[in-house]
Design a protein around this motif. Sequence first.
Motif, PDB file in Angstrom:
ATOM      1  N   THR A 156      35.756  53.527  40.122  1.00  0.00           N
ATOM      2  CA  THR A 156      36.838  53.833  41.049  1.00  0.00           C
ATOM      3  C   THR A 156      37.100  55.333  41.040  1.00  0.00           C
ATOM      4  OG1 THR A 156      38.536  53.506  39.341  1.00  0.00           O
ATOM      5  CG2 THR A 156      37.938  51.587  40.688  1.00  0.00           C
ATOM      6  N   ALA A 157      37.715  55.816  42.125  1.00  0.00           N
ATOM      7  CA  ALA A 157      38.027  57.240  42.232  1.00  0.00           C
ATOM      8  C   ALA A 157      39.481  57.430  42.613  1.00  0.00           C
ATOM      9  CB  ALA A 157      37.134  57.899  43.275  1.00  0.00           C
ATOM     10  N   ASN A 215      46.291  49.636  42.791  1.00  0.00           N
ATOM     11  CA  ASN A 215      47.358  50.381  42.128  1.00  0.00           C
ATOM     12  C   ASN A 215      47.151  50.272  40.624  1.00  0.00           C
ATOM     13  OD1 ASN A 215      49.758  51.527  41.215  1.00  0.00           O
ATOM     14  ND2 ASN A 215      50.910  50.730  42.966  1.00  0.00           N
ATOM     15  N   ARG A 216      46.847  51.404  39.995  1.00  0.00           N
ATOM     16  CA  ARG A 216      46.553  51.382  38.570  1.00  0.00           C
ATOM     17  C   ARG A 216      47.390  52.445  37.869  1.00  0.00           C
ATOM     18  NH1 ARG A 216      40.353  51.453  37.412  1.00  0.00           N
ATOM     19  NH2 ARG A 216      40.608  49.567  38.692  1.00  0.00           N
ATOM     20  N   LEU A 276      47.106  55.323  42.788  1.00  0.00           N
ATOM     21  CA  LEU A 276      46.159  54.596  43.629  1.00  0.00           C
ATOM     22  C   LEU A 276      44.733  55.013  43.299  1.00  0.00           C
ATOM     23  CD1 LEU A 276      47.897  54.711  47.138  1.00  0.00           C
ATOM     24  CD2 LEU A 276      47.927  52.864  45.450  1.00  0.00           C
ATOM     25  N   VAL A 277      43.841  54.029  43.199  1.00  0.00           N
ATOM     26  CA  VAL A 277      42.420  54.305  43.023  1.00  0.00           C
ATOM     27  C   VAL A 277      41.656  53.574  44.119  1.00  0.00           C
ATOM     28  CG1 VAL A 277      42.578  54.682  40.538  1.00  0.00           C
ATOM     29  CG2 VAL A 277      42.112  52.378  41.394  1.00  0.00           C
ATOM     30  N   TYR A 278      40.465  54.074  44.419  1.00  0.00           N
ATOM     31  CA  TYR A 278      39.684  53.570  45.542  1.00  0.00           C
ATOM     32  C   TYR A 278      38.272  53.201  45.082  1.00  0.00           C
ATOM     33  CZ  TYR A 278      43.423  56.039  48.009  1.00  0.00           C
ATOM     34  OH  TYR A 278      44.648  56.477  48.436  1.00  0.00           O
TER      35      TYR A 278
END
Length: 386
Positions: free
Chosen positions: A125-126, A159-160, A164-166
Motif C-alpha cells: 500500500t502507499a 483507513n489505517r 488513508l492508504v491506497y
Amino acid sequence: LKHTLFKADDMIWVPLVNLEMQPLNRHETGQMVDSILGEIHSRESFVNTVFQYSGGIPLLVEETIAQWIRGNALKMRNYVWMFNPQQLDQGYLPGDIGGMMRKKIDSLGPESKELLSHLSAIFKTARLGELMHISGLGSARAIELLNDLAGDQLVIVENRKSDLVYRIANPFLKSLVYESIPKDKRIQLHQKIIEFGMSRDQELGPGEIAWHYLKMERFDDAFHCYHKEGLQRFENSEMDESIRALNLALDSSCGQTQTTIASIELTLAEAYHSSGRTIEAGKLWARLYTNRNELKELQLDPIFHQYAMFKLDNGQFDEAEEILNEAENWFANSEDYRSRQIEIETVRLNLMRKKGDLNKAQEYMNSKLKEYGRIHVTGLALAGFY
C-alpha cells in the motif's frame, strides 16, 4: 442510451441502468465462497487468499475460483476441497475479465493511467505523500485522481491508523498494469520509492526494500535486506516472519560465501525449532553438521548441541552419542573448552537418563562437579538433575 427488452410480442424501450456493485468485504467474500464450493479445508486461509486476489469483486471471485480449479490449485478429495497455493499463477487473468480490465485501463486519462502504473510498483500500500513524490502531482490533484480510480474499482482506499492508504484492487490487475511499464521506467520507479522511504522519517522496512531491489534485479542488495529483516524478526521472537525473510535471503544468496549462507541456515534452523517445526530444523542441522569441516569460521556449538538434542528427542541414541563425541573432540583444544562443554555435557546427561543409565549419569554428574565446581550446576539443572 436505451436498452431493448423483449417481452411477449412487445418491444419496450427502457433507460439503460448502470449497475455499480460495491466490492464485497472479507466476510461477504467468505459467504460467496461457501455458496460456490461448500466445504473446504483451511477455510479462513482460503477465503483470505480469494479476497486478496479478487479484491472482493463478485465476478472476479467466481472467475478466480474457476481458474484455480482448472489449474489444479483447487481439487476435491473425499468430498472436501483442498487448496494448493503453490499452483497459483498471479499473472493470470481470465480472458473476459482481462479484456474488460484492459479496456477500462485504456479508457483512463493520461494522468490516471500514469498514477495507476506508479501504484503498481508499490510493495503493498502507499500513502498520499509517497504517490505525490513518485508522480510529481500536487495533493489536490492526486486525491482527485485516486478518488476517480477508486470509483472505477481499480483502487482500494483503506483507513489505517488515522491515515488513508491506497492499493490496486487485486493482484491480477496489479500484474497487468505493472507488466505494461517499460523495464527502464520500472527500475526508476523502484529507485524513487526506495529513496522516498529512506528519507523524511518514512523509513521502509528491510523486507520491503529487498522486494524493490529484487524487482530491479539487484540481488545482492536484496539478499542483505532480507537477511537483516530475518535477524530483526528473530530477535523480536516473530518466528514465522523470520522464517519467511531468511528463506527469501537464501533464495537470493547467489554469490554469497558458504559461511554466510551457513550462518543464515543456522538462524533459520533455530527459528524453525522455536516455532515447533522440528523436521525442517533437523534437516538444516543435518546439512550443517555434514559440512562442518568447511565451516570452521562459524561458531559451531549450536549445531552440535541442537542436532544432538534433535536425535535424542527422536530416540536416535547412537547417532546422538556420535555427535556428542565429535563435539568433545572438536572443542578439546579450544581456550574456552569448559564453558563450551556445558551444553554438550547436559545433552549427554539427558541421553544417559533416557537410556535408563541413572547410576552412570549420577557418576558422570559428580565427576563433572568435581572437575568444574559450581559453574556446572546450571547445565545440570537443564538436564533435570536439580
